[in-house]
Design an enzyme around this catalytic site. Structure first.
Site, PDB file in Angstrom:
ATOM      1  N   HIS A   1      20.117  47.834  21.869  1.00  0.00           N
ATOM      2  CA  HIS A   1      19.382  46.641  22.304  1.00  0.00           C
ATOM      3  C   HIS A   1      20.399  45.826  23.112  1.00  0.00           C
ATOM      4  CE1 HIS A   1      16.263  47.780  19.568  1.00  0.00           C
ATOM      5  NE2 HIS A   1      15.553  46.712  19.846  1.00  0.00           N
TER       6      HIS A   1
ATOM      7  N   TRP B   1       7.631  40.120  16.441  1.00  0.00           N
ATOM      8  CA  TRP B   1       7.972  39.946  17.855  1.00  0.00           C
ATOM      9  C   TRP B   1       6.790  40.118  18.784  1.00  0.00           C
ATOM     10  CZ3 TRP B   1      10.961  42.481  14.269  1.00  0.00           C
ATOM     11  CH2 TRP B   1      12.184  41.898  13.990  1.00  0.00           C
TER      12      TRP B   1
ATOM     13  N   GLU C   1      19.154  41.459  25.598  1.00  0.00           N
ATOM     14  CA  GLU C   1      17.743  41.053  25.521  1.00  0.00           C
ATOM     15  C   GLU C   1      17.692  39.527  25.471  1.00  0.00           C
ATOM     16  OE1 GLU C   1      15.548  42.366  22.087  1.00  0.00           O
ATOM     17  OE2 GLU C   1      13.617  41.984  23.052  1.00  0.00           O
TER      18      GLU C   1
ATOM     19  N   HIS D   1      10.673  53.742  22.418  1.00  0.00           N
ATOM     20  CA  HIS D   1      11.259  52.558  21.789  1.00  0.00           C
ATOM     21  C   HIS D   1      10.219  51.802  20.970  1.00  0.00           C
ATOM     22  CE1 HIS D   1      14.397  49.177  22.026  1.00  0.00           C
ATOM     23  NE2 HIS D   1      13.422  48.722  21.254  1.00  0.00           N
TER      24      HIS D   1
ATOM     25  N   GLN E   1      20.050  44.874  13.322  1.00  0.00           N
ATOM     26  CA  GLN E   1      19.292  43.715  13.811  1.00  0.00           C
ATOM     27  C   GLN E   1      20.090  42.408  13.787  1.00  0.00           C
ATOM     28  OE1 GLN E   1      15.554  43.092  14.934  1.00  0.00           O
ATOM     29  NE2 GLN E   1      17.172  41.763  15.705  1.00  0.00           N
TER      30      GLN E   1
ATOM     31  N   HIS F   1       9.798  49.833  16.766  1.00  0.00           N
ATOM     32  CA  HIS F   1      10.401  49.496  15.463  1.00  0.00           C
ATOM     33  C   HIS F   1       9.360  49.803  14.389  1.00  0.00           C
ATOM     34  CE1 HIS F   1      13.824  47.061  17.204  1.00  0.00           C
ATOM     35  NE2 HIS F   1      13.015  47.194  18.246  1.00  0.00           N
TER      36      HIS F   1
ATOM     37  N   ASP G   1       7.931  48.862  22.025  1.00  0.00           N
ATOM     38  CA  ASP G   1       8.811  48.020  21.226  1.00  0.00           C
ATOM     39  C   ASP G   1       8.196  47.651  19.873  1.00  0.00           C
ATOM     40  OD1 ASP G   1      11.225  46.793  20.729  1.00  0.00           O
ATOM     41  OD2 ASP G   1      10.875  45.050  22.008  1.00  0.00           O
TER      42      ASP G   1
HETATM   43  N1  17E Z   1      14.436  43.213  17.366  1.00  0.00           N
HETATM   44  C1  17E Z   1      15.066  42.844  18.499  1.00  0.00           C
HETATM   45  O1  17E Z   1      16.246  42.485  18.448  1.00  0.00           O
HETATM   46  N2  17E Z   1      14.420  42.858  19.662  1.00  0.00           N
HETATM   47  C2  17E Z   1      13.160  43.242  19.727  1.00  0.00           C
HETATM   48  N3  17E Z   1      12.525  43.252  20.897  1.00  0.00           N
HETATM   49  C3  17E Z   1      12.498  43.638  18.548  1.00  0.00           C
HETATM   50  C4  17E Z   1      13.176  43.621  17.381  1.00  0.00           C
HETATM   51  C5  17E Z   1      11.090  44.072  18.605  1.00  0.00           C
HETATM   52 FE   FE2 Z   2      13.434  46.753  20.381  1.00  0.00          FE
END
Ligand code: 17E
Ligand code: FE2
Length: 411
Positions: free
Chosen positions: A208, A313, A211, A55, A150, A57, A307
């Site tokens: 995702h 982030w 989170e 995982h 996103q 980006h 990540d």
């Molecule tokens: N975008 C997101 O929604 N959550 C994350 N942890 C990252 C990007 C890195």
């Molecule tokens: Fe992520």
């Protein structure tokens, strides 16, 4: 080529590995060199299958502070910072950053990478660039691409259309972000849409999922149910699942049955989620990492990812899988001797299952000759002493070599 005295996956005795034409042709306790065969003595050092980053980006990598820094340290400010950087994306910019990131990973023995790529961009410039540059980087790593919305599927203009376009362009997996959608209804609908899309195109999924520290964020139950009902099962991965940290135990008791039945995988990202979560807490501050210990005990597959690498982030990261394992064990309190010794599995075999690498992953005769050597006798020592990957062999070719630092203490 013959590699002698390899301590494969912490084994008590060492073995020899023969490599011919990019494949492992034999692994035995003692192999005699063939005429003219080159020999490298690994001296009893730890040998593991290549590291797998389950995982990251890559589209956002190496952009921290450009044009603005994330000052609150929240996921949401990160998304705002990224939206500003997204306006400046070009294919050359994406490819340059991805090349640099993949070389860092290669130096640290990572040969398989699953990257999420933001597709909430009408131009899909990052997705197209990554699909191109991954061909160029095949010598270093296999890169799997997730179409990642996103800014939401239902909450972003033409979100569904962009997802399908990304799939048609060649994404390997379908993503979603239910906790970011405007409403709970949109969250459910986005998951239904993403699962249906993955089923229709025969793709993997990586969501995702939840989170957030909001204990009411319940994307996971919907994802697991669809995975079960559509027969997607272990093709599905739930990433982050931070809300599960905050769910009440009675709900988790019920949820566990579904999670086991669904056979879905989990990816926790301990470095990033200990940093992004708990930001609205005063004290005590929640850790925000999903219930890795309990999921593992229930026989559910869990991997650890980074990540991010220096982006809106996460302002750190250097492309090693070591730090995520190290922090992951601490924050999940998986610090028993066997837990530490076997923890390489979070970033090797478990992560390989997430990516569906199949039987060709792993050290056995007939498989591609891909493995890493660490400057330690076992993984406990490797993790404790933060030793480097001294050799990374990929399909028989050496892709990275590191000479450990020599230190002397005087007196
Ligand atoms: N975008 C997101 O929604 N959550 C994350 N942890 C990252 C990007 C890195
Ligand atoms: Fe992520």
């Amino acid at each position: 080529m013959l590699y002698t005295n390899a301590r494969i996956e912490n084994a008590l005795k060492t073995q020899d590995i023969r490599v011919e034409n990019g494949l492992i042709t034999a692994i035995e306790d003692k192999l005699s060199p063939l005429p003219a065969e080159a020999v490298e003595d690994l001296g009893g050092k730890l040998v593991l299958p290549p590291f797998v980053e389950p995982h990251v980006h890559l589209d956002t990598t190496l952009t921290a502070g450009d044009p603005v820094w994330n000052m609150s340290g929240t996921l949401f400010e990160g998304i705002e910072c990224w939206a500003k950087r997204k306006e400046k994306l070009s294919a050359a910019d994406v490819k340059d950053r991805v090349r640099r990131a993949v070389r860092l990973y290669a130096a640290n023995g990572v040969q398989f990478i699953r990257t999420h790529v933001d597709v909430t961009d009408p131009s899909l410039v990052a997705l197209k660039a990554i699909l191109e540059v991954r061909e160029e980087l095949r010598g270093l790593a296999d890169i799997q691409v997730v179409a990642f919305p996103q800014e939401g599927i239902l909450s972003f203009p033409n979100g569904k259309g962009l997802m399908e376009e990304a799939v048609k362009l060649g994404a390997d997996a379908v993503g979603a972000i239910p906790h970011f959608e405007f409403t709970r209804e949109y969250a459910v609908e986005s998951l239904n849409y993403a699962c249906e899309l993955a089923a229709r195109y025969g793709l993997l999924m990586d969501v995702h999922c939840d989170e957030t520290d909001d204990d009411q964020s319940r994307g996971l139950e919907t994802l697991a149910t669809r995975a079960l009902e559509l027969g997607l099962k272990d093709r599905v991965t739930a990433s982050h699942t931070c809300a599960m940290h905050s769910y009440n135990n009675a709900y988790v008791l019920k949820l566990m049955r579904l999670l086991k039945m669904s056979e879905i995988n989990f990816v926790a990202n301990p470095l990033v989620n200990t940093h992004l979560e708990g930001r609205v807490d005063t004290y005590p501050k929640r850790r925000g990492v999903t219930r890795v210990k309990e999921l593992t005990a229930a026989g559910i597959n869990v991997a650890f990812g980074n990540d991010d690498l220096f982006d809106p982030w996460y302002p750190m990261g250097c492309g090693t899988m070591r730090d995520t394992v190290y922090l992951g064990l601490h924050v999940t309190q998986m610090m028993g001797r066997e837990e530490i010794l076997n923890s390489y599995r979070f970033v090797t075999t478990n992560a390989a299952r997430v990516l569906h690498l199949g039987d060709s992953y792993g050290l056995k005769a007939g498989n591609p000759a891909s493995f890493v050597v660490m400057d330690a006798g076992d993984y406990y020592e490797a993790l404790t002493n933060n030793v480097p990957v001294i050799l990374s062999v990929r399909k028989g070719k050496i892709v990275a070599r590191t000479c450990p630092a020599r230190r002397e203490v005087m007196g």
